[in-house]
Design a protein around this motif. Structure first.
Motif, PDB file in Angstrom:
ATOM      1  N   GLN A  28       0.802  -1.219   0.000  1.00 32.39           N
ATOM      2  CA  GLN A  28       0.000   0.000   0.000  1.00 32.39           C
ATOM      3  C   GLN A  28       0.842   1.280   0.000  1.00 32.39           C
ATOM      4  O   GLN A  28       0.451   2.283  -0.582  1.00 32.39           O
ATOM      5  CB  GLN A  28      -0.950  -0.007   1.203  1.00 32.39           C
ATOM      6  CG  GLN A  28      -1.959  -1.139   1.159  1.00 32.39           C
ATOM      7  CD  GLN A  28      -3.176  -0.881   2.022  1.00 32.39           C
ATOM      8  OE1 GLN A  28      -3.778   0.187   1.951  1.00 32.39           O
ATOM      9  NE2 GLN A  28      -3.563  -1.847   2.835  1.00 32.39           N
ATOM     10  N   ALA A  43      -8.159  -3.672  -1.921  1.00 35.76           N
ATOM     11  CA  ALA A  43      -9.432  -2.983  -1.663  1.00 35.76           C
ATOM     12  C   ALA A  43      -9.233  -1.770  -0.756  1.00 35.76           C
ATOM     13  O   ALA A  43      -9.819  -0.706  -0.998  1.00 35.76           O
ATOM     14  CB  ALA A  43     -10.427  -3.957  -1.032  1.00 35.76           C
ATOM     15  N   GLU A  44      -8.410  -1.925   0.272  1.00 32.43           N
ATOM     16  CA  GLU A  44      -8.144  -0.800   1.182  1.00 32.43           C
ATOM     17  C   GLU A  44      -7.443   0.343   0.453  1.00 32.43           C
ATOM     18  O   GLU A  44      -7.767   1.520   0.643  1.00 32.43           O
ATOM     19  CB  GLU A  44      -7.291  -1.277   2.363  1.00 32.43           C
ATOM     20  CG  GLU A  44      -8.053  -2.169   3.334  1.00 32.43           C
ATOM     21  CD  GLU A  44      -7.180  -2.776   4.422  1.00 32.43           C
ATOM     22  OE1 GLU A  44      -7.737  -3.322   5.378  1.00 32.43           O
ATOM     23  OE2 GLU A  44      -5.931  -2.714   4.303  1.00 32.43           O
ATOM     24  N   GLN A  76      -7.489   1.008  -2.814  1.00 29.12           N
ATOM     25  CA  GLN A  76      -8.389   1.642  -3.784  1.00 29.12           C
ATOM     26  C   GLN A  76      -9.403   2.558  -3.106  1.00 29.12           C
ATOM     27  O   GLN A  76      -9.803   3.577  -3.677  1.00 29.12           O
ATOM     28  CB  GLN A  76      -9.105   0.572  -4.613  1.00 29.12           C
ATOM     29  CG  GLN A  76      -8.200  -0.129  -5.611  1.00 29.12           C
ATOM     30  CD  GLN A  76      -8.942  -1.172  -6.436  1.00 29.12           C
ATOM     31  OE1 GLN A  76      -9.674  -1.990  -5.893  1.00 29.12           O
ATOM     32  NE2 GLN A  76      -8.749  -1.148  -7.746  1.00 29.12           N
ATOM     33  N   ALA A  77      -9.789   2.196  -1.880  1.00 25.10           N
ATOM     34  CA  ALA A  77     -10.720   3.050  -1.129  1.00 25.10           C
ATOM     35  C   ALA A  77     -10.056   4.364  -0.735  1.00 25.10           C
ATOM     36  O   ALA A  77     -10.693   5.423  -0.741  1.00 25.10           O
ATOM     37  CB  ALA A  77     -11.221   2.316   0.103  1.00 25.10           C
ATOM     38  N   LYS A  78      -8.758   4.297  -0.399  1.00 22.86           N
ATOM     39  CA  LYS A  78      -8.022   5.500   0.013  1.00 22.86           C
ATOM     40  C   LYS A  78      -7.549   6.332  -1.176  1.00 22.86           C
ATOM     41  O   LYS A  78      -7.476   7.552  -1.088  1.00 22.86           O
ATOM     42  CB  LYS A  78      -6.807   5.106   0.865  1.00 22.86           C
ATOM     43  CG  LYS A  78      -7.159   4.616   2.270  1.00 22.86           C
ATOM     44  CD  LYS A  78      -5.917   4.344   3.104  1.00 22.86           C
ATOM     45  CE  LYS A  78      -5.191   3.097   2.638  1.00 22.86           C
ATOM     46  NZ  LYS A  78      -4.108   2.678   3.562  1.00 22.86           N
ATOM     47  N   GLN A  79      -7.199   5.642  -2.275  1.00 27.29           N
ATOM     48  CA  GLN A  79      -6.663   6.351  -3.439  1.00 27.29           C
ATOM     49  C   GLN A  79      -7.405   5.910  -4.707  1.00 27.29           C
ATOM     50  O   GLN A  79      -6.834   5.223  -5.550  1.00 27.29           O
ATOM     51  CB  GLN A  79      -5.167   6.081  -3.574  1.00 27.29           C
ATOM     52  CG  GLN A  79      -4.384   6.464  -2.336  1.00 27.29           C
ATOM     53  CD  GLN A  79      -3.016   7.040  -2.683  1.00 27.29           C
ATOM     54  OE1 GLN A  79      -2.849   7.718  -3.701  1.00 27.29           O
ATOM     55  NE2 GLN A  79      -2.041   6.779  -1.851  1.00 27.29           N
ATOM     56  N   PRO A  80      -8.659   6.298  -4.813  1.00 26.14           N
ATOM     57  CA  PRO A  80      -9.444   5.887  -5.983  1.00 26.14           C
ATOM     58  C   PRO A  80      -8.824   6.417  -7.271  1.00 26.14           C
ATOM     59  O   PRO A  80      -8.349   7.549  -7.321  1.00 26.14           O
ATOM     60  CB  PRO A  80     -10.824   6.508  -5.718  1.00 26.14           C
ATOM     61  CG  PRO A  80     -10.579   7.603  -4.742  1.00 26.14           C
ATOM     62  CD  PRO A  80      -9.424   7.174  -3.912  1.00 26.14           C
ATOM     63  N   ARG A  93     -11.227  -5.472  10.101  1.00 25.48           N
ATOM     64  CA  ARG A  93     -11.171  -6.151   8.805  1.00 25.48           C
ATOM     65  C   ARG A  93     -12.175  -7.294   8.733  1.00 25.48           C
ATOM     66  O   ARG A  93     -12.740  -7.567   7.675  1.00 25.48           O
ATOM     67  CB  ARG A  93      -9.753  -6.662   8.546  1.00 25.48           C
ATOM     68  CG  ARG A  93      -8.826  -5.570   8.018  1.00 25.48           C
ATOM     69  CD  ARG A  93      -7.400  -6.030   7.912  1.00 25.48           C
ATOM     70  NE  ARG A  93      -6.581  -5.069   7.182  1.00 25.48           N
ATOM     71  CZ  ARG A  93      -5.275  -4.892   7.374  1.00 25.48           C
ATOM     72  NH1 ARG A  93      -4.627  -5.634   8.285  1.00 25.48           N
ATOM     73  NH2 ARG A  93      -4.605  -4.001   6.669  1.00 25.48           N
ATOM     74  N   LYS A 150     -15.434  -5.701   7.871  1.00 22.02           N
ATOM     75  CA  LYS A 150     -15.459  -5.110   6.535  1.00 22.02           C
ATOM     76  C   LYS A 150     -15.450  -6.149   5.421  1.00 22.02           C
ATOM     77  O   LYS A 150     -16.128  -5.970   4.398  1.00 22.02           O
ATOM     78  CB  LYS A 150     -14.256  -4.173   6.369  1.00 22.02           C
ATOM     79  CG  LYS A 150     -14.283  -3.347   5.080  1.00 22.02           C
ATOM     80  CD  LYS A 150     -12.998  -2.536   4.896  1.00 22.02           C
ATOM     81  CE  LYS A 150     -12.804  -1.508   5.986  1.00 22.02           C
ATOM     82  NZ  LYS A 150     -11.596  -0.677   5.722  1.00 22.02           N
ATOM     83  N   SER A 173     -16.814  -9.538  -3.014  1.00 16.50           N
ATOM     84  CA  SER A 173     -16.006  -8.479  -3.631  1.00 16.50           C
ATOM     85  C   SER A 173     -14.509  -8.759  -3.516  1.00 16.50           C
ATOM     86  O   SER A 173     -13.720  -8.349  -4.371  1.00 16.50           O
ATOM     87  CB  SER A 173     -16.324  -7.122  -2.981  1.00 16.50           C
ATOM     88  OG  SER A 173     -16.023  -7.158  -1.587  1.00 16.50           O
TER      89      SER A 173
END
Length: 276
Positions: free
Chosen positions: A91, A126-127, A129-133, A173, A176, A191
């Motif tokens: 990440q 997934a984490e 992409q959520a923070k840095q779309p 986690r 989620k 997902s």
């Protein structure tokens, strides 16, 4: 108990069999491990003694038994987000380095066991992409391989009991990325599951049909192999990596003396290897 006794000559024959089948080298002091792993198979295959089980295993005609024995001897304990730093590096560094990629990022978990590692990688994707779309626009394709068909079935089902869930997985986690399926069991969300595919692979075989990868995880596996087998596997990983691709080994594993095809990259924390 007498039915679990093995002569030294029988143990030596079994060691040779295991090394030929999957490259794993058993030391002189691992007889206890053979007994504990193979004893449950005596009932399953209606064999009266461990000596008889080993003898039948050496026969090329006993395919089902041989597969079950290799299965039992190659299944290792694992946990979620093991050692933490590889997933932090994904990440903080590696995903960002691939931000211009116009295809899915390809990641290989080369000994996926019961699925914790490849699914931990998928959760990291997934984490991120959520923070840095928009950074990993094409997402990621994660492939998990293992020699054990039993483990691969577990991976594909992606359902874990409370004991397995407690090993390395935070409460956040779990909430989620999992859905409860009753009786203390929980299943990985669809997902996350859709990011990962699984296939059978013996690391002693060719990887040519696997394609090329940007990142390979092969952690806490090479310690079981003889030096010449380690070198062969690492050479095949180098061929399977794209230029400047990364290889993660276990925290206690080293590439020293095994390959000249990688640069060691010191991170804080941890070490990764980059293909030259």
């Amino acid at each position: 108990m007498e039915n679990k006794h093995l002569q030294q000559s029988e143990y030596d024959q079994f060691r040779s069999f295991l090394e030929q089948q999957c490259g794993i080298v058993l030391g002189d002091n691992k007889l206890y491990l053979v007994k504990s792993r193979l004893a449950p198979l005596m009932v399953r295959f209606n064999v009266e003694s461990l000596s008889q089980l080993v003898s039948k295993t050496l026969s090329p005609h006993e395919r089902q038994l041989r597969a079950a024995v290799v299965d039992a001897m190659t299944t290792n304990e694992t946990l979620w987000f093991r050692d933490q730093y590889p997933f932090e590096l994904l990440q903080s560094k590696l995903f960002l380095e691939h931000k211009e990629l116009r295809r899915p990022l390809k990641i290989w978990s080369a000994a996926s066991s019961s699925g914790q590692e490849p699914y931990s990688i998928a959760m990291s994707v997934a984490e991120f992409q959520a923070k840095q779309p928009g950074v990993l626009k094409m997402g990621a394709q994660i492939i998990g391989t293992d020699i054990s068909n039993t483990m691969l079935d577990m991976c594909k089902h992606a359902e874990y009991d409370s004991l397995a869930l407690a090993r390395g997985l935070s409460v956040e986690r779990r909430k989620k990325f999992f859905k409860d399926s009753g009786n203390g069991m929980a299943q990985v969300n669809d997902s996350i599951k859709k990011l990962v595919s699984f296939r059978h692979l013996n690391l002693l075989d060719s990887y040519a049909l696997m394609g090329k990868f940007d990142i390979i995880f092969c952690r806490n596996v090479l310690i079981y192999f003889a030096p010449e087998v380690k070198a062969k596997i690492i050479a095949q990983f180098a061929q399977a990596l794209n230029p400047k691709g990364y290889l993660f080994l276990g925290a206690s594993e080293s590439m020293s003396g095994l390959s000249e095809e990688f640069d060691m990259v010191r991170c804080n924390p941890g070490i990764i290897y980059q293909k030259k």
